[in-house]
Scaffold this active site. Structure first.
Site, short mmCIF file in Angstrom:
data_model
loop_
_atom_site.label_atom_id
_atom_site.label_comp_id
_atom_site.label_asym_id
_atom_site.label_seq_id
_atom_site.Cartn_x
_atom_site.Cartn_y
_atom_site.Cartn_z
N ASP A 127 47.70 -47.31 74.95
CA ASP A 127 48.05 -46.89 76.31
C ASP A 127 48.66 -45.48 76.30
O ASP A 127 49.00 -44.94 77.36
CB ASP A 127 48.94 -47.91 77.02
CG ASP A 127 50.24 -48.20 76.29
OD1 ASP A 127 50.50 -47.56 75.25
OD2 ASP A 127 51.01 -49.06 76.77
N ASP B 33 45.39 -51.95 73.69
CA ASP B 33 46.73 -52.22 74.21
C ASP B 33 46.69 -53.01 75.51
O ASP B 33 45.88 -52.71 76.41
CB ASP B 33 47.46 -50.89 74.50
CG ASP B 33 48.42 -50.51 73.39
OD1 ASP B 33 48.86 -51.39 72.63
OD2 ASP B 33 48.73 -49.31 73.28
N LYS C 48 46.72 -55.61 71.51
CA LYS C 48 48.07 -55.35 70.96
C LYS C 48 49.06 -55.42 72.10
O LYS C 48 48.75 -54.97 73.21
CB LYS C 48 48.11 -53.96 70.31
CG LYS C 48 49.51 -53.52 69.89
CD LYS C 48 49.50 -52.30 69.00
CE LYS C 48 49.46 -50.97 69.72
NZ LYS C 48 50.60 -50.73 70.63
N GLU D 99 53.40 -54.82 73.02
CA GLU D 99 54.73 -54.39 72.57
C GLU D 99 55.66 -55.59 72.67
O GLU D 99 55.81 -56.17 73.75
CB GLU D 99 55.21 -53.23 73.44
CG GLU D 99 54.34 -52.00 73.24
CD GLU D 99 54.80 -50.81 74.06
OE1 GLU D 99 55.93 -50.81 74.61
OE2 GLU D 99 54.01 -49.85 74.15
N GLU E 218 57.00 -48.93 64.99
CA GLU E 218 57.08 -47.56 65.51
C GLU E 218 58.50 -47.03 65.45
O GLU E 218 59.44 -47.66 65.96
CB GLU E 218 56.55 -47.51 66.96
CG GLU E 218 56.65 -46.09 67.54
CD GLU E 218 55.82 -45.86 68.80
OE1 GLU E 218 55.10 -46.77 69.23
OE2 GLU E 218 55.92 -44.74 69.35
O1 KIV Z 1 49.50 -46.52 72.55
C1 KIV Z 1 49.42 -46.11 71.40
O2 KIV Z 1 48.69 -45.16 71.09
C2 KIV Z 1 50.20 -46.78 70.37
C3 KIV Z 1 50.40 -46.07 69.08
C4 KIV Z 1 51.46 -45.05 69.24
C5 KIV Z 1 50.68 -47.02 67.97
O3 KIV Z 1 50.70 -47.84 70.60
#
Ligand code: KIV
Length: 271
Positions: free
Chosen positions: A52, A91, A121, A123, A187
């Site tokens: 994202d 994401d 993915k 968070e 991160e």
């Molecule tokens: O959104 C993204 O690009 C990420 C990376 C920073 C791992 O989550």
């Protein structure tokens, strides 16, 4: 870690996970469209992340928060078309999974079904364990993401806040693993904490600003290629200066057209 062995092709979720057991370092880069996905895929990365971060590096926004589900699916479709070998991970944007595990299943399902990507993915602090579990229970492969979580920028105060609470970070990482995540992004955390988490977990850790002891690394492609400016965290290595090359080339073009040098005979069709 011994390194050197080549990745199974095309990459699958189990093969990605097994890389840790095999002692093979994993590589990921972000991608947002077909062109860059195909270049990075050809370079041999194990995974392409439709992050994202597209909110910032593609849309020119200040944070990742405005990115929508529809937008990430649009970008993921393009990346999947460009990826012949790499695992495509997408994401879950802000507020597309936080409401409830049901919401997360519905939206992760839409992403995987409509784009053809392999995994999502999200968070995750330990509070998201139920959501990860719900996704894993219906066989939607999910990667966790602990440490600095840009979707919580309002809580952390700024995008680049290094996270130093070792116990909390270990709790968050273990919760993601126990809930069924197949890998986890770490991160912006001190390298010693990332090393300890990596040693404790059986799933691969993918670091960004988390030091060399993670099982793999991820970078934001426009940053590592030197396309972006004004973002210079300590962890970022710029492998190229494509911004300069692109601006120089465009300047040459502008000048040559204005001076009547282009197109010349070599670039014109005769009768
Ligand atoms: O959104 C993204 O690009 C990420 C990376 C920073 C791992 O989550």
């Amino acid at each position: 870690m011994s390194g050197g062995a080549s990745a199974p092709r095309p990459m699958t979720v189990p093969a990605f996970r097994n890389a840790k057991v095999e002692g093979r370092k994993l590589t990921m880069l972000t991608a947002y469209d077909w062109l860059w996905a195909s270049l990075l895929d050809e370079a041999g990365v194990d995974g392409l992340l439709v992050g994202d971060t597209l909110g910032m590096v593609v849309q020119g926004r200040e944070s990742t928060l405005p990115v929508t589900l529809k937008q990430i699916i649009y970008h993921a479709e393009m990346v999947v078309r460009g990826a012949q070998q790499a695992l495509v991970v997408v994401d879950l944007p802000f507020m597309t999974f936080q409401v409830s595990p049901r919401q997360a299943i519905r939206n992760a399902g839409r992403i995987l079904k409509q784009s053809g990507a392999a995994a999502v993915k999200l968070e995750s602090s330990a509070q998201q364990a139920k959501t990860i579990e719900a996704l894993a229970d219906v066989d939607l492969p999910v990667m966790g993401h602990v440490g600095m979580r840009p979707q919580s920028v309002r809580k952390f105060g700024r995008m680049s806040a290094i996270q130093r609470d070792a116990e909390q970070l270990m709790r968050d990482a273990l919760a993601a693993e126990q809930a069924g995540a197949f890998a986890i992004v770490l991160e912006l955390i001190p390298r010693e904490i990332a090393r300890d988490i990596t040693a404790e977990l059986s799933i691969p850790t993918i670091g960004i600003g988390a030091g060399p002891d993670c099982d793999g690394q991820v970078l934001v492609t426009p940053d590592m290629l030197g396309l972006t400016t004004g973002f210079n965290p300590k962890y970022l290595k710029r492998y190229a200066d494509i911004r300069k090359a692109a601006i120089d080339a465009a300047r040459d073009y502008v000048r040559e057209v204005q001076d009547g040098e282009f197109p010349d005979a070599a670039h014109s069709h005769g009768q």
